[in-house]
Design an enzyme around this catalytic site. Structure first.
Site, PDB file in Angstrom:
ATOM      1  N   CYS A 151       0.837  -1.190   0.000  1.00  0.00           N
ATOM      2  CA  CYS A 151       0.000   0.000   0.000  1.00  0.00           C
ATOM      3  C   CYS A 151       0.880   1.251   0.000  1.00  0.00           C
ATOM      4  CB  CYS A 151      -0.876   0.047   1.245  1.00  0.00           C
ATOM      5  SG  CYS A 151      -1.555  -1.526   1.781  1.00  0.00           S
ATOM      6  N   GLU A 182      -8.535   9.386  -0.496  1.00  0.00           N
ATOM      7  CA  GLU A 182      -7.754   8.881  -1.623  1.00  0.00           C
ATOM      8  C   GLU A 182      -8.620   8.304  -2.739  1.00  0.00           C
ATOM      9  OE1 GLU A 182      -3.818   7.573   0.951  1.00  0.00           O
ATOM     10  OE2 GLU A 182      -5.152   6.004   0.216  1.00  0.00           O
TER      11      GLU A 182
END
Length: 213
Positions: free
Chosen positions: A73, A136
Site C-alpha cells: 500500500c 484517496e
C-alpha cells in the site's frame, strides 16, 4: 498475502528519520474524477483540517499501525515522472513495483508492469484519529506470482499467506483491525475477484470511480 503494518502517519511520536523523510515526499493531488490538480507533501495529504477536510490524492493504499491489510500500500509520487503516467495506470504500476521492493524486499527485476492487473478505482475517506486521516482515489491492482519476500521491519510487523478457503475465518477471528480501504474491498468485491483470477479482464472498470460502503 496479508500483512500487518508497523508504521503510519498516526504514530508521529515514534517517527524515525527515514519515516520523517518519507513525509516530505510529494503526492499527486486529484479531483473526485481523478484528474491531476497539483501536488502536496505526504504529511499535508494526511493532516485532517479543523473542518474535517483532507486533500484528495492518488494512491494504491497506505499503511496503518497494527492493522492488517493487503500486500502492498502506498502512493505514486509527483516527483517521479514515470509515476505520473496516466494510461492504463502505468504510473501507479511503477509506484507499486517500487513499494513492493521497499516494503517487502521483492527484487524489482523480478516484477514487470505486465504482472499487475489494474481492476478499478475506489474513492474513500477516513478521518482516522482526527489528526491524521485518509482521502484517496485508490487504484486496485492484483498480481498472481510467486516471489521471495524480505519484509522491511520499518514497514511491516507480520506477514501471512491466507488461502481462500480459510480467509473468512481469518477475518472473523483476526485480533487486529483491518485498514479502512481493505475492509471496504473485503465487504464488496474481494470474493468476486478471488473467484475469477483466471478472467479478471471481465471485471475491469477503468471508467468509473466506485464509492464502497
Amino acid at each position: 498475502m496479508i500483512r500487518r503494518s508497523l508504521t503510519s502517519f498516526q504514530v508521529m511520536a515514534k517517527i524515525n528519520p527515514i519515516q520523517e523523510a518519507s513525509l516530505k515526499e510529494s503526492c499527486i493531488l486529484v479531483n473526485n474524477q481523478d484528474k491531476v490538480i497539483g501536488n502536496a507533501s505526504k504529511r499535508d495529504c494526511h493532516l485532517v483540517a479543523p473542518d474535517g477536510n483532507i486533500p484528495l490524492h492518488r494512491a494504491f493504499s497506505i499503511t496503518f499501525p497494527g492493522h492488517f491489510t493487503n500486500t502492498c500500500c502506498s502512493h505514486p509520487l509527483f516527483d517521479f515522472e514515470e509515476e505520473r503516467q496516466e494510461e492504463n495506470a502505468i504510473g501507479v504500476k511503477f509506484a507499486a513495483r517500487r513499494r513492493l521492493s521497499h516494503e517487502l524486499g521483492v527484487p524489482k527485476e523480478m516484477v514487470t508492469l505486465d504482472d499487475f492487473s489494474y481492476l478499478t478505482r475506489i474513492l474513500y475517506k477516513s478521518e482516522g484519529d482526527g489528526t491524521w486521516g485518509e482521502h484517496e482515489v485508490d487504484y486496485i491492482l492484483i498480481m498472481c506470482k510467486d516471489l521471495p519476500i524480505h519484509p522491511n521491519p520499518e514497514e511491516v510487523s507480520e506477514v501471512c499467506y491466507i488461502g481462500k478457503d480459510k480467509f473468512n475465518e481469518f477475518i472473523k477471528n483476526v485480533k487486529a483491525p483491518l485498514t479502512p480501504w481493505f475492509k471496504l474491498v473485503v465487504q464488496n468485491e474481494l470474493d468476486v475477484w478471488w473467484n475469477n483470477l483466471h478472467q479478471l479482464h471481465k471485471f475491469q472498470d477503468h471508467v468509473n470511480i466506485h464509492t464502497f460502503v
